[in-house]
Write a protein that holds these residues in place. Structure first.
Motif, PDB file in Angstrom:
ATOM      1  N   GLY A  54       7.558 -19.714  23.623  1.00 18.41           N
ATOM      2  CA  GLY A  54       8.126 -20.341  24.806  1.00 18.41           C
ATOM      3  C   GLY A  54       9.558 -20.792  24.578  1.00 18.41           C
ATOM      4  O   GLY A  54      10.086 -20.706  23.466  1.00 18.41           O
ATOM      5  N   PRO A  55      10.216 -21.318  25.628  1.00 21.68           N
ATOM      6  CA  PRO A  55      11.610 -21.739  25.514  1.00 21.68           C
ATOM      7  C   PRO A  55      11.831 -22.897  24.551  1.00 21.68           C
ATOM      8  O   PRO A  55      12.959 -23.139  24.115  1.00 21.68           O
ATOM      9  N   HIS A  56      10.765 -23.599  24.157  1.00 20.91           N
ATOM     10  CA  HIS A  56      10.883 -24.701  23.201  1.00 20.91           C
ATOM     11  C   HIS A  56      10.410 -24.278  21.811  1.00 20.91           C
ATOM     12  O   HIS A  56      10.251 -25.107  20.926  1.00 20.91           O
ATOM     13  N   GLY A  57      10.150 -22.973  21.640  1.00 21.26           N
ATOM     14  CA  GLY A  57       9.737 -22.440  20.346  1.00 21.26           C
ATOM     15  C   GLY A  57       8.247 -22.527  20.067  1.00 21.26           C
ATOM     16  O   GLY A  57       7.806 -22.242  18.961  1.00 21.26           O
ATOM     17  N   GLY A  58       7.438 -22.909  21.061  1.00 20.86           N
ATOM     18  CA  GLY A  58       6.010 -23.100  20.841  1.00 20.86           C
ATOM     19  C   GLY A  58       5.164 -21.886  21.169  1.00 20.86           C
ATOM     20  O   GLY A  58       5.650 -20.856  21.645  1.00 20.86           O
ATOM     21  N   ASP A  59       3.851 -22.036  20.925  1.00 22.32           N
ATOM     22  CA  ASP A  59       2.869 -20.993  21.210  1.00 22.32           C
ATOM     23  C   ASP A  59       2.613 -20.924  22.709  1.00 22.32           C
ATOM     24  O   ASP A  59       2.502 -21.958  23.376  1.00 22.32           O
ATOM     25  N   LEU A  60       2.480 -19.716  23.234  1.00 24.54           N
ATOM     26  CA  LEU A  60       2.211 -19.539  24.654  1.00 24.54           C
ATOM     27  C   LEU A  60       0.718 -19.457  24.928  1.00 24.54           C
ATOM     28  O   LEU A  60      -0.032 -18.838  24.179  1.00 24.54           O
ATOM     29  N   VAL A  61       0.310 -20.096  26.027  1.00 26.31           N
ATOM     30  CA  VAL A  61      -1.068 -20.074  26.503  1.00 26.31           C
ATOM     31  C   VAL A  61      -1.020 -19.423  27.885  1.00 26.31           C
ATOM     32  O   VAL A  61      -0.340 -19.912  28.778  1.00 26.31           O
ATOM     33  N   GLU A  62      -1.730 -18.319  28.043  1.00 28.94           N
ATOM     34  CA  GLU A  62      -1.748 -17.618  29.328  1.00 28.94           C
ATOM     35  C   GLU A  62      -2.662 -18.360  30.298  1.00 28.94           C
ATOM     36  O   GLU A  62      -3.785 -18.735  29.953  1.00 28.94           O
ATOM     37  N   LEU A  63      -2.168 -18.569  31.515  1.00 18.76           N
ATOM     38  CA  LEU A  63      -2.945 -19.226  32.568  1.00 18.76           C
ATOM     39  C   LEU A  63      -3.137 -18.227  33.700  1.00 18.76           C
ATOM     40  O   LEU A  63      -2.158 -17.746  34.271  1.00 18.76           O
ATOM     41  N   GLY A  64      -4.385 -17.916  34.001  1.00 20.02           N
ATOM     42  CA  GLY A  64      -4.666 -16.877  34.996  1.00 20.02           C
ATOM     43  C   GLY A  64      -4.308 -15.533  34.397  1.00 20.02           C
ATOM     44  O   GLY A  64      -4.316 -15.347  33.184  1.00 20.02           O
ATOM     45  N   LYS A  65      -3.965 -14.608  35.263  1.00 19.71           N
ATOM     46  CA  LYS A  65      -3.537 -13.289  34.795  1.00 19.71           C
ATOM     47  C   LYS A  65      -2.020 -13.259  34.790  1.00 19.71           C
ATOM     48  O   LYS A  65      -1.400 -12.587  35.615  1.00 19.71           O
ATOM     49  N   GLU A  66      -1.445 -14.056  33.883  1.00 23.38           N
ATOM     50  CA  GLU A  66       0.009 -14.193  33.737  1.00 23.38           C
ATOM     51  C   GLU A  66       0.641 -14.874  34.956  1.00 23.38           C
ATOM     52  O   GLU A  66       1.844 -14.779  35.164  1.00 23.38           O
ATOM     53  N   ASP A  67      -0.186 -15.583  35.773  1.00 29.69           N
ATOM     54  CA  ASP A  67       0.364 -16.313  36.911  1.00 29.69           C
ATOM     55  C   ASP A  67       1.284 -17.424  36.423  1.00 29.69           C
ATOM     56  O   ASP A  67       2.347 -17.663  36.983  1.00 29.69           O
ATOM     57  N   PHE A  68       0.830 -18.121  35.381  1.00 34.71           N
ATOM     58  CA  PHE A  68       1.580 -19.207  34.769  1.00 34.71           C
ATOM     59  C   PHE A  68       1.318 -19.150  33.270  1.00 34.71           C
ATOM     60  O   PHE A  68       0.462 -18.399  32.810  1.00 34.71           O
TER      61      PHE A  68
END
Length: 173
Positions: A54-68
């Motif tokens: 992510g923009p803060h250097g963290g791990d991304l968590v997918e919410l929905g089908k890439e909705d958020f």
């Protein structure tokens, strides 16, 4: 995701057309100049086309089908989770006082609250950033605990799988 791919495609087309615009007549100069970019495009994963972190250097968590997306930042200042758009690049403030992460570790299950901690200038009553200094949450994430977060966005419930990556290149820890 679409903006980054569109930007990369435009750069490639611009370079391709600039190379093709030269004629066989040696007296004709190319009219295009070099392509100048303010910053490098984000590193994209192979599957979804969104940034790896992510923009803060963290791990991304997918919410929905890439909705958020949510971004989990695990560092010396505690744990932060940011609610992001589908491209995983822009923050999405939501009207929530907290987020709850449920984790499982060594046969135990626990829930952890992350309180709304709005960025300066955020709309009153909304936050895209949620934080915690709970040492147990920090320890469990460090030990590889896995779980889920449920986030309400625009009246819909989104569940994301929370897994802290131990690939620490490019983000805080």
């Amino acid at each position: 995701m679409t903006n980054a791919l569109t930007r990369l495609a435009l750069v490639a087309l611009t370079i391709g057309f600039a190379g093709c615009s030269q004629s066989t007549n040696d007296s004709t100069e190319a009219t295009g100049g070099p392509v100048v970019m303010d910053e490098l495009p984000p590193t994209l994963d192979d599957a979804g086309g969104h940034p790896v972190h992510g923009p803060h250097g963290g791990d991304l968590v997918e919410l929905g089908k890439e909705d958020f997306h949510a971004e989990l930042v695990h560092g010396g200042d505690g744990i932060s989770m940011y609610v992001l758009d589908g491209s995983a690049t822009k923050m999405v403030p939501i009207p929530s006082e907290s987020l709850v992460i449920s984790l499982k570790h060594n046969g135990q299950v626990a829930t952890f609250d992350l309180a709304a901690n709005p960025e300066p200038g955020s709309t009153s009553g909304q936050s895209a950033r949620f934080t915690s200094t709970d040492t147990k949450l920090d320890e469990w994430l460090d030990a590889g605990a896995e779980g889920a977060v449920v986030i309400q966005i625009d009246g819909k419930s989104f569940t994301g799988k929370v897994v802290h990556s131990h690939d620490h290149a490019g983000h805080q820890h």
